[in-house]
Write an enzyme that holds these catalytic residues in place. Structure first.
Site, short mmCIF file in Angstrom:
data_model
loop_
_atom_site.label_atom_id
_atom_site.label_comp_id
_atom_site.label_asym_id
_atom_site.label_seq_id
_atom_site.Cartn_x
_atom_site.Cartn_y
_atom_site.Cartn_z
N ARG A 285 -10.76 0.99 10.23
CA ARG A 285 -9.55 0.80 9.42
C ARG A 285 -9.30 1.99 8.50
NH1 ARG A 285 -7.93 -3.23 4.77
NH2 ARG A 285 -5.72 -3.49 5.24
N HIS B 185 -5.83 4.07 8.05
CA HIS B 185 -5.17 4.22 6.75
C HIS B 185 -5.16 5.66 6.27
CE1 HIS B 185 -4.97 -0.23 5.30
NE2 HIS B 185 -4.81 -0.13 6.61
N ASN C 199 -4.83 -1.01 0.26
CA ASN C 199 -6.19 -0.46 0.22
C ASN C 199 -7.09 -1.06 -0.86
OD1 ASN C 199 -5.56 1.28 2.31
ND2 ASN C 199 -4.89 2.92 0.93
N HIS D 102 -8.01 -5.57 15.48
CA HIS D 102 -8.12 -6.86 14.79
C HIS D 102 -8.99 -7.85 15.57
CE1 HIS D 102 -4.37 -6.21 12.00
NE2 HIS D 102 -5.34 -5.34 11.80
C1 HEM Z 1 0.01 -2.88 13.17
C2 HEM Z 1 -0.01 -3.02 11.88
C3 HEM Z 1 -1.21 -3.50 11.11
C4 HEM Z 1 -1.16 -4.37 10.08
C5 HEM Z 1 0.07 -5.03 9.51
C6 HEM Z 1 -2.51 -4.56 9.63
C7 HEM Z 1 -2.88 -5.37 8.55
C8 HEM Z 1 -4.19 -5.68 8.20
C9 HEM Z 1 -4.56 -6.57 7.15
C10 HEM Z 1 -3.60 -7.29 6.21
C11 HEM Z 1 -5.91 -6.66 7.14
C12 HEM Z 1 -6.77 -7.51 6.19
C13 HEM Z 1 -6.94 -6.81 4.86
C14 HEM Z 1 -7.46 -7.69 3.75
O1 HEM Z 1 -7.41 -8.91 3.87
O2 HEM Z 1 -7.92 -7.15 2.73
C15 HEM Z 1 -6.40 -5.84 8.21
C16 HEM Z 1 -7.72 -5.67 8.54
C17 HEM Z 1 -8.16 -4.78 9.50
N1 HEM Z 1 -7.39 -3.90 10.21
FE1 HEM Z 1 -5.38 -3.89 10.32
N2 HEM Z 1 -3.35 -3.82 10.39
C18 HEM Z 1 -2.60 -3.14 11.31
C19 HEM Z 1 -3.05 -2.24 12.23
C20 HEM Z 1 -4.37 -1.83 12.35
C21 HEM Z 1 -4.83 -0.71 13.12
C22 HEM Z 1 -3.91 0.24 13.90
C23 HEM Z 1 -6.18 -0.65 12.98
C24 HEM Z 1 -7.17 0.33 13.55
C25 HEM Z 1 -7.02 0.98 14.68
C26 HEM Z 1 -6.57 -1.76 12.13
C27 HEM Z 1 -7.86 -2.12 11.82
C28 HEM Z 1 -8.22 -3.15 11.00
C29 HEM Z 1 -9.59 -3.59 10.82
C30 HEM Z 1 -10.82 -3.05 11.54
C31 HEM Z 1 -9.56 -4.60 9.86
C32 HEM Z 1 -10.77 -5.36 9.28
C33 HEM Z 1 -11.32 -4.52 8.15
C34 HEM Z 1 -12.59 -5.03 7.53
O3 HEM Z 1 -13.12 -6.07 7.91
O4 HEM Z 1 -13.07 -4.33 6.61
N3 HEM Z 1 -5.44 -2.43 11.74
N4 HEM Z 1 -5.32 -5.22 8.82
#
Ligand code: HEM
Ligand SMILES: *[C@@H]1O[C@H](CO)[C@@H](O)[C@H](O)[C@H]1NC(C)=O
Ligand SMILES: *[C@@H]1O[C@H](CO)[C@@H](O)[C@H](O)[C@H]1NC(C)=O
Length: 366
Positions: A108, A112, A142, A249
């Site tokens: 992530r 970002h 973030n 995800h």
């Molecule tokens: C398409 C639009 C995307 C949206 C709207 C989005 C949104 C989010 C949100 C809201 C979270 C949870 C954050 C929290 O609760 O604090 C999340 C977690 C995550 N996202 Fe996305 N995301 C997107 C695309 C991506 C992309 C492109 C990647 C990587 C290639 C990614 C990788 C991750 C990962 C690995 C997590 C889990 C992080 C953790 O457990 O520390 N996301 N995302």
């Protein structure tokens, strides 16, 4: 109840004439889905089912202009072959020893980083000299969200690289890219077909990092397909890249506050389980994104979309694309596409010695 209503009315008064930004999309089921608050990071409030507002006021940003596909042909696979031959092994070793949560955090972090100011480690800066505005890491997408253990791993890698190769500097931007590649491999290869993929390097670190930019340019979980497509197009990525990269995800976790408003749209038993956990712990409770294989980077995400067992509007909205059905098949096509899309994302806005530097400490400009 009266107090609640009074609070809403006061809020309305404070907000003044809020011009809600409805997009022209008619692909979404309700107007609530097409109004965007803080780039999709804040849930819109619906009042008496009549109108929808943004807490704190509406976004007034024009939709971002599309960019050509990212291109950085000067990046090289094995960029440190001669100057620091162990560079990639040093990073890989640390990532291998880290847990799956840190791995998710690293993947992530790369996303970002790349989406704001390009892949230039701007997400790591604690402050920006000459600016009163806070940096990216304090922005809504973030803060309290990017994993501290991921930041720590990047710092540990930087230290280890300085010791191993005192004369060569490995950029913080390249460390993030290597670490995200390695995490993809370690989380994706255990039970499935994710292969180790090359990650070109030679990025320089940036000197600009602005909180507001992170909030405008990173799409939020309340976004619909049209909004997501626009935000990816602004970085030169297409709908296929959007759907492919969203497969990340299938690991990591997310806070209840981003999805409890749409429990009724989910598969009922899945929603029940989430409801129990979220009610017990409140909005900041974290749940696994992939209920089935939470620590494996795999195509389960696409099966979950088809089964209505994904958390965000931004996940569910991908179901109308042709890619989801294709990637839900266990033929290895998603893993291949993911590796390519990560490399493509790594080309976004790459800096050179002309507009960047190699930082000595990843959290500060030199
Ligand atoms: C398409 C639009 C995307 C949206 C709207 C989005 C949104 C989010 C949100 C809201 C979270 C949870 C954050 C929290 O609760 O604090 C999340 C977690 C995550 N996202 Fe996305 N995301 C997107 C695309 C991506 C992309 C492109 C990647 C990587 C290639 C990614 C990788 C991750 C990962 C690995 C997590 C889990 C992080 C953790 O457990 O520390 N996301 N995302
Ligand atoms: C570094 O070595 C690898 C493996 O031998 C090779 O594939 C790559 O092209 C080399 N890169 C450079 C820039 O020399
Ligand atoms: C709810 O919490 C329990 C106990 O912490 C956990 O085992 C379960 O997997 C959680 N359910 C969901 C849907 O996250």
């Amino acid at each position: 109840m009266a107090a609640k209503l009074a609070a809403v009315i006061t809020l309305l008064a404070l907000l003044g004439p809020v011009a809600c930004e409805y997009s022209k999309s008619n692909s979404s089921p309700s107007p609530r889905r097409s109004i965007l608050c803080l780039g999709g990071w804040i849930r819109p409030i619906q009042i008496l089912k009549l109108f929808t507002i943004c807490p704190g006021g509406s976004d007034s940003n024009p939709p971002p202009a599309p960019s050509p596909p990212p291109s950085a042909p000067w990046l090289k696979v094995g960029y440190y072959n001669y100057s620091c031959p162990n560079a990639e092994y040093i990073v890989r070793d640390l990532v291998e020893k880290a847990g799956p949560g840190t791995g998710a955090g690293l993947i992530r972090l790369f996303f970002h980083d790349c989406f704001v100011q390009g892949c230039d480690a701007s997400v790591l800066l604690d402050a920006m000299p000459g600016s009163v505005e806070q940096t990216e890491k304090f922005g809504a997408p973030n803060i309290n969200s990017l994993r501290q253990s991921a930041f720590d791993l990047i710092d540990a890698a930087k230290d280890a690289l300085k010791r191993a190769c005192p004369k060569t500097q490995v950029s913080c931007a390249d460390i993030i890219a290597f670490a995200a590649r390695d995490a993809s491999y370690f989380l994706g290869s255990k039970y499935n077909k994710m292969e180790y993929f090359p990650m070109p390097a030679g990025r320089y670190d940036g000197k600009v990092s602005l909180k507001r930019q992170a909030e405008q340019e990173l799409p939020g979980p309340f976004s619909n397909l049209q909004q997501l497509t626009l935000s990816f197009a602004a970085k030169g990525l297409d709908e296929s890249d959007l759907v492919t990269l969203s497969g990340a995800h299938s690991i990591g976790n997310a806070r209840c506050l981003f999805f409890t408003d749409r429990l009724s749209e989910m598969e009922p038993k899945f929603a029940d389980g989430l409801n129990k956990n979220c009610t017990r712990g409140g909005g900041n409770t974290r749940v696994n994104q992939d209920y089935k294989t939470p620590d494996v980077l795999d195509n389960q995400y696409y099966k979950n979309i088809l089964d209505k067992k994904v958390l965000f509007t931004s996940d569910d909205t991908l179901s109308s694309t042709a890619h989801v059905g294709k990637f839900a098949k266990d033929d290895g096509s998603w893993e291949k596409a993911f590796a390519q899309a990560m490399k493509k994302m790594g080309d976004i806005g790459v800096k050179t010695s002309a507009n960047g530097e190699i930082r000595n400490i990843c959290s500060r400009v030199n």
